[in-house]
Design a protein around this motif. Sequence first.
Motif, PDB file in Angstrom:
ATOM      1  N   LEU A  89     -69.818  -5.623  14.455  1.00  0.00           N
ATOM      2  CA  LEU A  89     -69.001  -6.619  15.154  1.00  0.00           C
ATOM      3  C   LEU A  89     -69.810  -7.354  16.223  1.00  0.00           C
ATOM      4  O   LEU A  89     -69.680  -8.572  16.386  1.00  0.00           O
ATOM      5  N   ILE A  90     -70.658  -6.604  16.931  1.00  0.00           N
ATOM      6  CA  ILE A  90     -71.490  -7.230  17.971  1.00  0.00           C
ATOM      7  C   ILE A  90     -72.453  -8.239  17.329  1.00  0.00           C
ATOM      8  O   ILE A  90     -72.607  -9.361  17.812  1.00  0.00           O
ATOM      9  N   LEU A  91     -73.057  -7.835  16.206  1.00  0.00           N
ATOM     10  CA  LEU A  91     -73.987  -8.749  15.516  1.00  0.00           C
ATOM     11  C   LEU A  91     -73.258  -9.994  15.014  1.00  0.00           C
ATOM     12  O   LEU A  91     -73.759 -11.118  15.121  1.00  0.00           O
ATOM     13  N   PHE A  92     -72.055  -9.776  14.483  1.00  0.00           N
ATOM     14  CA  PHE A  92     -71.252 -10.905  14.003  1.00  0.00           C
ATOM     15  C   PHE A  92     -70.939 -11.857  15.167  1.00  0.00           C
ATOM     16  O   PHE A  92     -71.080 -13.080  15.050  1.00  0.00           O
ATOM     17  N   SER A  93     -70.540 -11.272  16.297  1.00  0.00           N
ATOM     18  CA  SER A  93     -70.209 -12.093  17.472  1.00  0.00           C
ATOM     19  C   SER A  93     -71.445 -12.828  17.973  1.00  0.00           C
ATOM     20  O   SER A  93     -71.359 -13.990  18.390  1.00  0.00           O
ATOM     21  N   LEU A  94     -72.586 -12.138  17.935  1.00  0.00           N
ATOM     22  CA  LEU A  94     -73.842 -12.776  18.368  1.00  0.00           C
ATOM     23  C   LEU A  94     -74.093 -14.043  17.534  1.00  0.00           C
ATOM     24  O   LEU A  94     -74.393 -15.115  18.085  1.00  0.00           O
ATOM     25  N   GLY A  95     -73.924 -13.910  16.218  1.00  0.00           N
ATOM     26  CA  GLY A  95     -74.080 -15.073  15.329  1.00  0.00           C
ATOM     27  C   GLY A  95     -73.104 -16.179  15.704  1.00  0.00           C
ATOM     28  O   GLY A  95     -73.464 -17.355  15.768  1.00  0.00           O
ATOM     29  N   GLY A  96     -71.854 -15.774  15.999  1.00  0.00           N
ATOM     30  CA  GLY A  96     -70.816 -16.744  16.366  1.00  0.00           C
ATOM     31  C   GLY A  96     -71.149 -17.480  17.653  1.00  0.00           C
ATOM     32  O   GLY A  96     -70.991 -18.701  17.748  1.00  0.00           O
ATOM     33  N   VAL A  97     -71.628 -16.731  18.653  1.00  0.00           N
ATOM     34  CA  VAL A  97     -71.969 -17.343  19.951  1.00  0.00           C
ATOM     35  C   VAL A  97     -73.144 -18.308  19.766  1.00  0.00           C
ATOM     36  O   VAL A  97     -73.124 -19.437  20.280  1.00  0.00           O
ATOM     37  N   LEU A  98     -74.151 -17.868  19.009  1.00  0.00           N
ATOM     38  CA  LEU A  98     -75.319 -18.732  18.787  1.00  0.00           C
ATOM     39  C   LEU A  98     -74.921 -20.026  18.071  1.00  0.00           C
ATOM     40  O   LEU A  98     -75.474 -21.094  18.338  1.00  0.00           O
ATOM     41  N   ALA A  99     -73.923 -19.919  17.178  1.00  0.00           N
ATOM     42  CA  ALA A  99     -73.478 -21.112  16.445  1.00  0.00           C
ATOM     43  C   ALA A  99     -72.782 -22.112  17.369  1.00  0.00           C
ATOM     44  O   ALA A  99     -72.811 -23.312  17.120  1.00  0.00           O
ATOM     45  N   ARG A 100     -72.164 -21.618  18.420  1.00  0.00           N
ATOM     46  CA  ARG A 100     -71.395 -22.508  19.298  1.00  0.00           C
ATOM     47  C   ARG A 100     -72.254 -23.200  20.356  1.00  0.00           C
ATOM     48  O   ARG A 100     -71.812 -24.170  20.981  1.00  0.00           O
ATOM     49  N   VAL A 101     -73.458 -22.706  20.537  1.00  0.00           N
ATOM     50  CA  VAL A 101     -74.344 -23.338  21.533  1.00  0.00           C
ATOM     51  C   VAL A 101     -74.600 -24.794  21.099  1.00  0.00           C
ATOM     52  O   VAL A 101     -74.875 -25.066  19.940  1.00  0.00           O
ATOM     53  N   GLY A 102     -74.452 -25.700  22.034  1.00  0.00           N
ATOM     54  CA  GLY A 102     -74.681 -27.118  21.715  1.00  0.00           C
ATOM     55  C   GLY A 102     -73.458 -27.961  22.012  1.00  0.00           C
ATOM     56  O   GLY A 102     -72.619 -27.581  22.832  1.00  0.00           O
ATOM     57  N   ILE A 103     -73.356 -29.078  21.303  1.00  0.00           N
ATOM     58  CA  ILE A 103     -72.256 -30.014  21.563  1.00  0.00           C
ATOM     59  C   ILE A 103     -71.307 -30.067  20.377  1.00  0.00           C
ATOM     60  O   ILE A 103     -71.733 -30.188  19.228  1.00  0.00           O
ATOM     61  N   ASP A 104     -70.007 -29.941  20.661  1.00  0.00           N
ATOM     62  CA  ASP A 104     -68.989 -29.942  19.617  1.00  0.00           C
ATOM     63  C   ASP A 104     -68.960 -31.303  18.917  1.00  0.00           C
ATOM     64  O   ASP A 104     -68.908 -32.340  19.576  1.00  0.00           O
TER      65      ASP A 104
END
Lengths: 430, 254
Positions: free
Chosen positions: A156-171
């Motif tokens: 779950l932590i690894l999955f969340s890490l991927g999710g957080v990294l994906a959100r970095v930037g501009i929507d």
Amino acid sequence: MIEELIIWAIIGIVSGAFFGLIPGAGPFIAVALLYPLLASTSALNIMMYYVAVLITANYTNSVTAILYGIPGDATAISTAREGHRLYRKGFGSLAVSSNAISSSIGVIFALVVFITVLPNILQVFKFYNSIVQTVVIFSAITMITFLTKQNKLITLILFSLGGVLARVGIDPITFDSFATFGNPYLSLGIPFASIMIGLYIVPELAKVHNLTITKTRRINTFAVGKDTMTATLLGSFIGFWCGLIPGVTNILGSYASANIVKRFFRKPVLKSIAAAEAANNSGALSSLLPLLILAIPITGSEVLVYYLMLENGFVFTAENTINKLHSIIYIIPFITVICLILSWYGFNLLARVAYFYKTYRTIVNLLILTTISTVSIMTFPIHIWMLVCILCLSVLGYTLRHLDTSPAIYGFFLSDLFYESLIRAIVIIS
Amino acid sequence: MKTLITLAAILFATTASAEVKIVNAGSDTGAFRQVLTTIGETIDHTFIQANNPVTAYTYMQGDDILTVWSSEWPGNNDMQSPTIDATNLVALMTYETMICSRTFTSLSDMSGKQVKLATWGSEPVAKFLTTLGTTHNIDFVVVPFGGSGSTTKGYIAGDADTVFTITTRLTAIQEDSATACIAFSDEGDLGFRFVDAIATVNADATITEQLRSTVATLSTSTEWLDAFSGTSTYVGGTEANVSMFNEAVVNFSK
């Protein structure tokens, strides 16, 4: 056009054969390594290459499974257990033929179902609303979390890490920034290629590097196991439907088929290999349906193919799949015949290639890593940012080499899809 | 002489077929992508799916770029935009908008009700819907999508009973036989239309001119007229086209 398609099919077969032999590599690295070349060709050729890789790798990943008891990937676990046992007892030829024949039947089974179902698949689209999509993605996340062999919290932590990294930037819609801290590089977001290299390829290659391998005996007879047809067809059927489930796809199919056969069939050793391999190949093809029809990639390698085809201008719809990709269907039987011969009569040749890789794995791994990284840096407009991301994530990936880091890749892709679908589902329900 | 002509022909062919980088600053399912893909089918190109104008702008340092740039963006001080003028404007496209519904038959029919509406979640659209809602006493609740393509998909799949989108999607939306399209910008029902520029960036005049001629041919073809029905295409970097774009920029400015 057809000549080009055949060339890509051949490149796919060669690539799939080699990367199927490398434990942990498989279609993901086969696609990643040729990313720049694939980016410059048509969507049809990309899909042709991917289908050829997918089919071939599923044949050759059983070579190390039978010889060394090391599955090429998670789908060959059942073959590794039973096939290697047969090999040590001197019946390796039966495991080899069972793998070759049942895999071929699995492909043909999936192809027939594909052709039958495809004209009516448009109707699926009408029922696939945001609520259904949210449920499907949530199921995928749950499956990824609970079917993993490692600690679920870590997954779950690894999955969340991927999710957080994906959100970095501009929507892309609201233009709101997330974790950019006013830094222009961070506003570009974390490039997917750097996530793929740092958090997946580096730890996977590090794992393979630590394997100990000895030279094996040749297989000199080409026997055929009897009474495996029922198990093969059962495996093909189970594998096809399991292939449609995000997160588990053909891994669940081969595992479930082998266990059902072991539980309910008499003299089940060879039959369980047949069922697992048929399920494996049938599921590998059916797992393409959610990508092609609903634009939802459900395996790591599909994510790469999805990006490649999008960048090429392809729009994933049932109409486009039928109209623009149908010619691939005619090439698949030829690929299957080549794979059948290669994995059966060419088994000893594949075994030599596998041994060569094991001997020179440091050089080969470094070559793979350098090529993918260089190409990713050169193709990204801001080279320095890609370089920084690859270096930082590779250090992180190497630190995590004892874990299965694939949930981070799923998290990177699925969390955004899930978030957007969830927002819509909440608005719809409320 | 023959050799010179051959050399000139080779040189021209090389210049004309120089690979163009197509950068899509829109979503992967939207109309920008459809326009760029259609043009891309006629030229040698590499396609970059940037997804948003901020990322797309980072590609603008390269040469021979072709992009579609919305008039919503240059007025937004939070992002950078390429200069669009007479030298690099290939064509201008105006997208008329519409509201369709399978529940309501007119805007007055929606009066006093809460209406769930599928559309994309950009700020100018939200502002327009608030104004429209106030005028007609409608409480619009937006079901947000990433582009006109996914909005259409979502509407057909039943995510919302009403949709606000561009008229390019009319045929796809009318596949749902229960749907009636009830308000159109080109009929004066809605005071909102999109104006987008198809433009080159860092490309020499030959490439821009070649693309103008390509779009001029494409925009009169049946395929283009079918695919982008409800839009108007104005080819060239004429004064009128540049003025139309600049006016739209002012209207969309924050």
